[in-house]
Design an enzyme around this catalytic site. Structure first.
Site, PDB file in Angstrom:
ATOM      1  N   TRP A   1       0.654  -1.818  -0.329  1.00 62.42           N
ATOM      2  CA  TRP A   1       0.039  -0.129  -0.153  1.00 62.42           C
ATOM      3  C   TRP A   1       0.754   0.913   0.139  1.00 62.42           C
ATOM      4  CZ3 TRP A   1      -4.502  -0.018  -2.766  1.00 62.42           C
ATOM      5  CH2 TRP A   1      -5.426  -1.711  -2.063  1.00 62.42           C
TER       6      TRP A   1
ATOM      7  N   ASP B   1      -1.743   6.493   5.904  1.00 70.32           N
ATOM      8  CA  ASP B   1      -3.399   6.218   5.813  1.00 70.32           C
ATOM      9  C   ASP B   1      -2.806   4.462   6.909  1.00 70.32           C
ATOM     10  OD1 ASP B   1      -4.453   3.900   4.963  1.00 70.32           O
ATOM     11  OD2 ASP B   1      -3.048   3.986   2.778  1.00 70.32           O
TER      12      ASP B   1
ATOM     13  N   LYS C   1     -12.607  -1.670   5.491  1.00 65.70           N
ATOM     14  CA  LYS C   1     -11.817  -3.150   6.582  1.00 65.70           C
ATOM     15  C   LYS C   1     -12.638  -2.696   8.187  1.00 65.70           C
ATOM     16  CE  LYS C   1      -8.977  -2.826   2.483  1.00 65.70           C
ATOM     17  NZ  LYS C   1      -7.973  -1.618   2.346  1.00 65.70           N
TER      18      LYS C   1
HETATM   19  C1  LIG Z   1      -7.797  -1.394   1.773  1.00 70.84           C
HETATM   20  C2  LIG Z   1      -6.828  -0.115   1.806  1.00 70.84           C
HETATM   21  C3  LIG Z   1      -6.054   0.464   0.851  1.00 70.84           C
HETATM   22  C4  LIG Z   1      -7.454   0.499  -1.117  1.00 70.84           C
HETATM   23  O1  LIG Z   1      -8.441   1.154  -0.192  1.00 70.84           O
HETATM   24  P1  LIG Z   1     -10.083   1.126  -1.991  1.00 70.84           P
HETATM   25  O2  LIG Z   1     -11.143   1.497  -1.300  1.00 70.84           O
HETATM   26  O3  LIG Z   1      -9.489   0.077  -2.276  1.00 70.84           O
HETATM   27  O4  LIG Z   1      -8.550   2.197  -2.378  1.00 70.84           O
HETATM   28  C5  LIG Z   1      -5.216   1.372   0.491  1.00 70.84           C
HETATM   29  N1  LIG Z   1      -3.980   0.931   2.254  1.00 70.84           N
HETATM   30  C6  LIG Z   1      -4.356   0.365   2.522  1.00 70.84           C
HETATM   31  C7  LIG Z   1      -3.714   0.453   4.006  1.00 70.84           C
HETATM   32  C8  LIG Z   1      -5.486  -0.457   2.399  1.00 70.84           C
HETATM   33  O5  LIG Z   1      -6.473  -1.551   3.593  1.00 70.84           O
END
Ligand SMILES: *Cc1c(COP(=O)(O)O)cnc(C)c1O
Length: 376
Positions: free
Chosen positions: A104, A188, A212
């Site tokens: 990521w 993030d 998530k």
């Molecule tokens: C799932 C995830 C993303 C991407 O999320 P999307 O909603 O598919 O854009 C980015 N960073 C992390 C840490 C993630 O777990």
């Protein structure tokens, strides 16, 4: 019908009481005579739902008024572009630094290169040896005192929980201690958002996709220090300029109303659980129970260094990978779903977010034991 245990990394299991309340309110939200998804986002009912969700989120994470809380769309992937478009304009040369901790963070770094000079401050994309033990790429973390952060960078990006690799940074870095006090930390936190109290004040901004650990897909939560708002690059779409979104209380355009409502129910559920300190204790017990089982087994292996193991996403391997498909088939027959690892890593992954009770982890361990006994 009994609900199976869902170990999906996202979209992922939701707290059952939240689903039950949403079902009960589906046709008529609290006497309004309509479903939340039918309401005008400008009407009093939805404005009440949205401001309550924001207030509860602020309370859970102890977010001060120095920060705006924004409900946006596009997921964390869109934020990989939205963040540089909003923050690179703060400095004379558009540049940002990245801690590469997994897939990521790598994606965030790549996207930023479209907008400016994106440099790597530290990376785990290489193998290393820690205390004589070999660690594969993306299974360990470089210590913060080795990070090279440019003092004039617009921000430092960190992905504090790598969902695919299963690497978590529990202590967010102090930018002062890194020798870059004017560089805001951008986190993030998608896949461990609301899993524990967070050091919001150490960050200039935090973003997280809801699917998530906080609600349905379609909602992205952004918590951003107000002084960082208002420097967007000219190319930034107006709907993604934090200044516009903040000025209109997340209603610059139609927000993901139903997803905000469901996330609001999750925030209420978290408060009923005792807040984030209480949920953290439960998450610690769940993760420890599962990791302890793996650590004593010679049948399964764990790729991630013990010091940075994620409490949320637990990748594991069967030592004999020819048993992988039998393992997954047997798991599914027992109602243990979505244990297949990410295609880039292989093996297995158990995501044990807030909505997964200890009981679900114990059901998984029972299966791990049985499978080891019959195939070991
Ligand atoms: C799932 C995830 C993303 C991407 O999320 P999307 O909603 O598919 O854009 C980015 N960073 C992390 C840490 C993630 O777990």
């Amino acid at each position: 019908m009994a609900r199976p245990w869902n170990f999906s990394a996202g979209p992922s299991a939701m707290p059952e009481p939240v689903l039950a309340q949403a079902a009960a309110e589906m046709l008529d939200w609290q006497g309004s005579g309509m479903s939340v998804m039918e309401m005008s986002h400008r009407g009093e009912h939805f404005i009440q739902i949205c401001s309550q969700a924001e207030a509860d989120l602020r309370e859970l994470l102890a977010v001060s008024d120095d920060y705006a809380v924004l409900f946006m769309q596009g997921g964390a992937t869109a934020e990989n572009a939205i963040v540089p478009m909003n923050l690179l304009g703060r400095v004379s040369q558009p540049k940002a630094d990245f801690v590469i901790s997994g897939i990521w963070a790598t994606k965030s770094h790549q996207e930023c290169q479209r907008y400016g000079d994106a440099q790597i401050a530290a990376t785990n994309a290489v193998a290393t040896t820690i205390d004589g033990v070999h660690q594969a790429p993306f299974t360990w973390l470089p210590k913060a005192d080795t990070w090279r952060v440019r003092k004039d960078a617009a921000y430092l990006h960190l992905c504090s929980n790598e969902t695919i690799g299963g690497v978590e940074t529990v202590d967010w870095p102090d930018m002062q201690a890194l020798g870059a006090p004017d560089v805001p930390l951008v986190v993030d936190a998608s896949s461990h958002f609301l899993s524990r109290p967070m050091q919001i004040n150490r960050a200039g901004m935090i973003f997280a996709g809801a699917q998530k650990n906080a609600g349905p897909a379609g909602l992205t939560m952004v918590i951003v220090r107000r002084e960082l708002i208002g420097h967007a690059l000219a190319i930034c779409p107006s709907a993604f300029d934090y200044k516009n979104v903040d000025a209109q209380h997340s209603m610059y355009n139609t927000p993901p109303t139903y997803a905000i409502y469901i996330a609001g129910l999750v925030f209420k559920w978290l408060k009923q659980q005792g807040g984030l300190a209480a949920i953290e204790q439960r998450n610690i017990v769940k993760a420890r129970t599962l990791y302890d089982y793996f650590d004593q087994s010679a049948f399964y292996t764990l790729p991630v260094h013990p010091s940075v193991r994620s409490r949320m996403n637990v990748p594991f391997f069967l030592c004999n990978t020819s048993l992988d498909s039998a393992f997954l088939k047997g798991a599914q027959e027992r109602g243990l779903m979505q244990l297949k690892g990410h295609k880039s890593v292989g093996g297995m992954r158990a995501s044990i977010y807030n909505a997964m009770p200890l009981e679900g982890v114990e059901a998984l361990i029972d299966y791990l034991k049985d499978f080891e006994r019959t195939h070991g």
